[in-house]
Design a protein around this motif. Structure first.
Motif, PDB file in Angstrom:
ATOM      1  N   LEU A   1       0.831  -1.207   0.000  1.00  0.00           N
ATOM      2  CA  LEU A   1       0.000   0.000   0.000  1.00  0.00           C
ATOM      3  C   LEU A   1       0.865   1.257   0.000  1.00  0.00           C
ATOM      4  O   LEU A   1       0.604   2.209  -0.741  1.00  0.00           O
ATOM      5  N   ILE A   2       1.916   1.261   0.823  1.00  0.00           N
ATOM      6  CA  ILE A   2       2.803   2.426   0.913  1.00  0.00           C
ATOM      7  C   ILE A   2       3.499   2.679  -0.419  1.00  0.00           C
ATOM      8  O   ILE A   2       3.592   3.815  -0.892  1.00  0.00           O
ATOM      9  N   ARG A   3       3.982   1.608  -1.043  1.00  0.00           N
ATOM     10  CA  ARG A   3       4.666   1.762  -2.332  1.00  0.00           C
ATOM     11  C   ARG A   3       3.682   2.120  -3.441  1.00  0.00           C
ATOM     12  O   ARG A   3       3.921   3.026  -4.235  1.00  0.00           O
ATOM     13  N   GLY A   4       2.574   1.393  -3.486  1.00  0.00           N
ATOM     14  CA  GLY A   4       1.603   1.637  -4.544  1.00  0.00           C
ATOM     15  C   GLY A   4       0.969   3.010  -4.453  1.00  0.00           C
ATOM     16  O   GLY A   4       0.680   3.647  -5.476  1.00  0.00           O
ATOM     17  N   GLY A   5       0.758   3.498  -3.229  1.00  0.00           N
ATOM     18  CA  GLY A   5       0.157   4.810  -3.038  1.00  0.00           C
ATOM     19  C   GLY A   5       1.147   5.949  -3.068  1.00  0.00           C
ATOM     20  O   GLY A   5       0.772   7.112  -2.894  1.00  0.00           O
ATOM     21  N   ASN A   6       2.445   5.608  -3.246  1.00  0.00           N
ATOM     22  CA  ASN A   6       3.502   6.622  -3.323  1.00  0.00           C
ATOM     23  C   ASN A   6       3.518   7.518  -2.080  1.00  0.00           C
ATOM     24  O   ASN A   6       3.701   8.733  -2.164  1.00  0.00           O
ATOM     25  N   PHE A   7       3.314   6.889  -0.906  1.00  0.00           N
ATOM     26  CA  PHE A   7       3.286   7.646   0.340  1.00  0.00           C
ATOM     27  C   PHE A   7       4.683   8.014   0.837  1.00  0.00           C
ATOM     28  O   PHE A   7       4.818   8.867   1.710  1.00  0.00           O
TER      29      PHE A   7
ATOM     30  N   LYS B   1       8.072   9.230  -0.880  1.00  0.00           N
ATOM     31  CA  LYS B   1       8.690   9.633  -2.144  1.00  0.00           C
ATOM     32  C   LYS B   1      10.111   9.102  -2.284  1.00  0.00           C
ATOM     33  O   LYS B   1      10.611   8.923  -3.397  1.00  0.00           O
TER      34      LYS B   1
ATOM     35  N   TYR C   1       8.349  -4.615  -6.075  1.00  0.00           N
ATOM     36  CA  TYR C   1       6.983  -5.118  -5.926  1.00  0.00           C
ATOM     37  C   TYR C   1       6.949  -6.645  -5.991  1.00  0.00           C
ATOM     38  O   TYR C   1       6.199  -7.293  -5.248  1.00  0.00           O
TER      39      TYR C   1
ATOM     40  N   ARG D   1      11.126   2.487  -6.832  1.00  0.00           N
ATOM     41  CA  ARG D   1       9.927   1.756  -7.239  1.00  0.00           C
ATOM     42  C   ARG D   1      10.175   0.924  -8.492  1.00  0.00           C
ATOM     43  O   ARG D   1       9.484   1.053  -9.495  1.00  0.00           O
TER      44      ARG D   1
END
Length: 414
Positions: free
Chosen positions: A137-143, A145, A154, A149
């Protein structure tokens, strides 16, 4: 009913042979990968392991590796990392106990201990999956920066997640078919067993497929670990225990070598680094915390401490010149503030690496010719122009500037 673990329930002897062959192949691949990196570390200057440092580092190891105090400063990722790390460790210990019970024929997974074993592994398995889902979720939502990535980042998380889910599926099918009285001690597997009762996909006839899929994915994970950044699972603890942990501003100019000598850290080629310095670069998790606090990086300059570490790690195969992959500008822009060292959760000392390269790799490029000449003049003649002492006062000629020896009362003038 006797309470014990049936490790190879519904698994034929042929399938067991395939299992052990694949297990052996994955372990060989892991050992080869580890030895490959170990050989590269030892191509560096052989620094002596100071056991006093190891003794001192035990406290740091507990603080950084067990309690994970630096990681938890970033609250959300810190919690997720703890869930994944603690879950992984407990599941690994559980796998080792299965190995001892089944292959060494030491009956430890029986009775009350086995019930507690099942409960603990089920709960920590859930923690493991929750942590992985949080990371996705953190990676996918780019929370965050600062995180890299790439596709592999992933894929690692997805692979671990699928392995965890696969273990629960195999457990659920086994409990659904055997209907043991103590199934509720495996809460996740028990719930799944109730759901699988009427299933055509998750039943005894398909158990071999799910069990073998889970096993093969686990073996793939073992085999690829030394060739990916997952290797930090092993190198980070080694770095924390073996390398001296230094505070900001504590820079080591010389290293104690295995032959008993002291050697100045002047690095112009890869293998001029010490073996412990090279090991530290393999401990990098690529988290980017060092970049996030670096004043040079934050001001838009070329320097990125993470890139420095990764460039050294990725160019370790050959004894190439440092100048071929790290620019003079990157090294010049470091202010030696030590913020990167303080932020690093695995105790990589970026400052030692950078200063070692400054001293050895790019001395001619760190200063322009005029600046270098000025420093030499300042040292020899105590002025930046290199003017002799006899001409020291020539600049004042014709300006009628009073000097002490021309006054009638030197004491008063002074």
């Amino acid at each position: 009913m006797e309470i014990e673990r049936d490790t190879f329930w519904n698994i034929s002897s042929d399938a067991q042979i395939v299992f052990y062959i694949l297990a052996g192949m994955s372990i060989i691949a892991f050992l080869y990968g580890f030895y490959r990196r170990y050989r590269l570390w030892n191509k560096g200057q052989r620094e002596k392991v100071e056991w006093k440092h190891v003794k001192d580092n035990i406290g740091y190891f507990f603080q950084f590796a067990i309690r994970q105090t630096k990681v938890q400063k970033d609250r959300m990722p810190g919690v997720m990392h703890k869930l994944v790390a603690y879950g992984f460790i407990v599941l690994f210990i559980g796998t080792v106990l299965v190995f001892i019970d089944e292959d060494f024929k030491i009956p430890i997974l029986q009775g009350g201990f086995y019930l507690v074993y099942e409960l603990v592994l089920d709960l920590f398995g859930i923690a493991f999956l929750v942590g992985l889902a949080g990371f996705l979720l953190i990676r996918g939502g780019n929370f965050r920066k600062r995180l890299l990535r790439g596709k592999m980042d992933y894929l690692f998380l997805i692979l671990l997640f699928v392995i965890g889910v696969g273990g629960y599926i195999a457990e659920g099918i086994r409990l659904s078919e055997t209907k043991v009285d103590y199934a509720h001690w495996s809460p996740v597997g028990y719930v799944l067993s109730l759901l699988f009762n009427e299933s055509r996909v998750f039943k005894g006839d398909t158990y071999l497929f799910w069990w073998l899929t889970h096993s093969i994915l686990a073996f793939i994970l073992i085999a690829i670990t030394p060739f990916t950044k997952l290797f930090h699972l092993f190198t980070a603890p080694l770095n924390l225990l073996l390398s001296p942990v230094k505070r900001s501003g504590d820079f080591q100019v010389e290293s104690a070598m295995k032959d008993g000598t002291q050697r100045r850290r002047n690095v112009s080629h890869i293998y001029d680094f010490t073996n412990l310095q090279l090991l530290s670069t393999d401990a990098c998790t690529e988290c980017g915390r060092c970049d996030h606090v670096c004043p040079a990086n934050l001001s838009g300059k070329d320097l990125a401490p993470r890139n420095i570490v990764m460039k050294i790690r990725d160019n370790m195969q050959e004894n190439g010149p440092i100048s071929s992959f790290i620019s003079a500008e990157e090294l010049k822009q470091c202010t030696s503030c030590g913020a990167c060292v303080e932020a690093c959760p695995v105790s990589i000392n970026h400052i030692d690496l950078i200063l070692s390269m400054r001293r050895g790799a790019l001395p001619d490029k760190l200063l322009n010719p005029h600046a270098g000449e000025a420093m030499v003049n300042l040292e020899q003649d105590e002025n930046i122009w290199g003017a002799p002492w006899s001409e020291r006062e020539d600049w004042a000629k014709g300006l009628n500037i009073p000097v002490l020896r021309d006054t009638e009362n030197p004491r008063k003038e002074a």
